[in-house]
Motif scaffolding. Structure first.
Motif, PDB file in Angstrom:
ATOM      1  N   VAL A   1      -7.504  -0.494  -2.669  1.00 52.62           N
ATOM      2  CA  VAL A   1      -8.549  -0.686  -1.662  1.00 52.62           C
ATOM      3  C   VAL A   1      -8.184   0.045  -0.369  1.00 52.62           C
ATOM      4  CG1 VAL A   1      -9.784  -2.393  -0.260  1.00 52.62           C
ATOM      5  CG2 VAL A   1      -9.300  -2.873  -2.671  1.00 52.62           C
TER       6      VAL A   1
ATOM      7  N   THR B   1     -10.752  -6.923  -0.772  1.00 55.25           N
ATOM      8  CA  THR B   1      -9.651  -7.208  -1.701  1.00 55.25           C
ATOM      9  C   THR B   1      -9.728  -8.642  -2.192  1.00 55.25           C
ATOM     10  OG1 THR B   1      -8.224  -5.590  -0.599  1.00 55.25           O
ATOM     11  CG2 THR B   1      -7.150  -7.239  -1.991  1.00 55.25           C
TER      12      THR B   1
ATOM     13  N   ILE C   1     -12.489   2.666  -6.363  1.00 48.30           N
ATOM     14  CA  ILE C   1     -11.331   1.766  -6.431  1.00 48.30           C
ATOM     15  C   ILE C   1     -10.739   1.773  -7.832  1.00 48.30           C
ATOM     16  CG2 ILE C   1     -10.616  -0.652  -6.299  1.00 48.30           C
ATOM     17  CD1 ILE C   1     -12.679  -0.970  -4.034  1.00 48.30           C
TER      18      ILE C   1
END
Length: 301
Positions: A6, A21, A205
């Motif tokens: 992240v 997160t 991500i």
């Protein structure tokens, strides 16, 4: 690993990264990236039983090649003789770092994946935990589908290494989407004021998670661990559902973030129409029915 991926995302404040997160922790699970190994030959002595895609399987000496009956709607009947399944991949779980921590897959032994689109069932996943010296390289029966004619580019063995990573519950390459993931996508779209922004961000991500696991070279697939339940014990899920630690059945099919089946193995790059994906029952630890890994499905996207 997740926090590091992240942090690679640009255009977000530290506070936004921390919040994202935390939201993603309920949507990731253990996984292993399969990366090609160019400098080994799966047929060399000492390589019996190692993880590979394609080629020939190394089966326990007392096993017969797996078969299934033709589908009636494919021109067959219930009285037709069984047909052999084509070998797809074998995975040595001892080569999967940290597999015992996943709490779902067996911590040792091997999985063998077979497929045949003309039979019912159209696949089988086999499991055994036997020493390497009790394996033999099995030759396919004459009735096995010609791999090239069936669009399986698996006539040659592709040895692979397994690298531990994390997998978002709606990896953009498999077509599998949980409601929790889609809800997070929509929330990110709204936050950034742009349709598709959430999809792009989560795909980025996932790319960072894979890149952290495989630092160089191509990769060919992913072996999945047990999915995170919706909602997690003593917590809440991005879908908004929450439960106390002793809530029964929080990981059943009625949960908004869980489906009955979840990805077990996804292979990319061998089929023109999309990846070949094997799934297993996500609600219970896998049951070995004889030598078969029970409650599985398989299809090509």
């Amino acid at each position: 690993m997740l926090a590091a991926a992240v942090r690679e995302v640009v255009g977000m404040s530290d506070a936004d990264r921390d919040e994202l997160t935390d939201m993603l922790r309920a949507l990731v699970r253990p996984a292993w990236v399969l990366s090609a190994v160019d400098d080994r030959d799966a047929g060399e002595p000492g390589e019996i039983g190692r993880s590979r895609i394609g080629g020939l399987p190394d089966l326990p000496r007392d096993w017969r090649w797996p078969t299934a009956r033709p589908q009636p709607d494919a021109g067959g009947s219930a009285d037709d003789a069984e047909v052999s399944l084509a070998f797809i991949a074998q995975i040595d779980l001892a080569e999967a770092p940290g597999v015992a921590d996943a709490g779902w897959l067996p911590s040792s032994g091997r999985l063998w994946f077979f497929h045949n689109g003309e039979s019912e069932p159209n696949h089988v996943v086999l499991y055994a935990d036997v020493p390497r010296h009790e394996l033999r390289t099995a030759r396919p029966p004459a009735d096995v589908l010609d791999l090239v004619d069936a669009c399986f580019l698996l006539d040659e063995p592709h040895p692979v290494d397994l690298h531990r990573t994390l997998f978002l519950t709606a990896d953009y390459q498999t077509g599998w989407h949980s409601q929790g993931f889609e809800a997070l996508e929509d929330a990110l779209d709204e936050r950034f004021g742009e349709d598709g922004a959430g999809y792009d961000l989560l795909a980025e991500i996932q790319d960072h998670l894979i890149a952290a696991a495989v630092t160089e070279g191509p990769w060919d697939g992913m072996l999945m661990g047990r999915p995170t339940p919706c909602p997690p014990p003593e917590g809440s899920c991005p879908c908004g559902r929450s439960a106390p630690a002793d809530a029964p059945g929080y990981n059943d099919v009625s949960g908004p973030c869980s489906w009955a089946n979840d990805s077990l193995l996804a292979l990319y790059g061998y089929w023109g129409d999309g990846p070949l994906v094997y799934t297993a029952d996500a609600n219970v630890a896998p049951r070995i029915d004889g030598r078969r890994f029970a409650a599985t499905e398989a299809w090509i996207y």
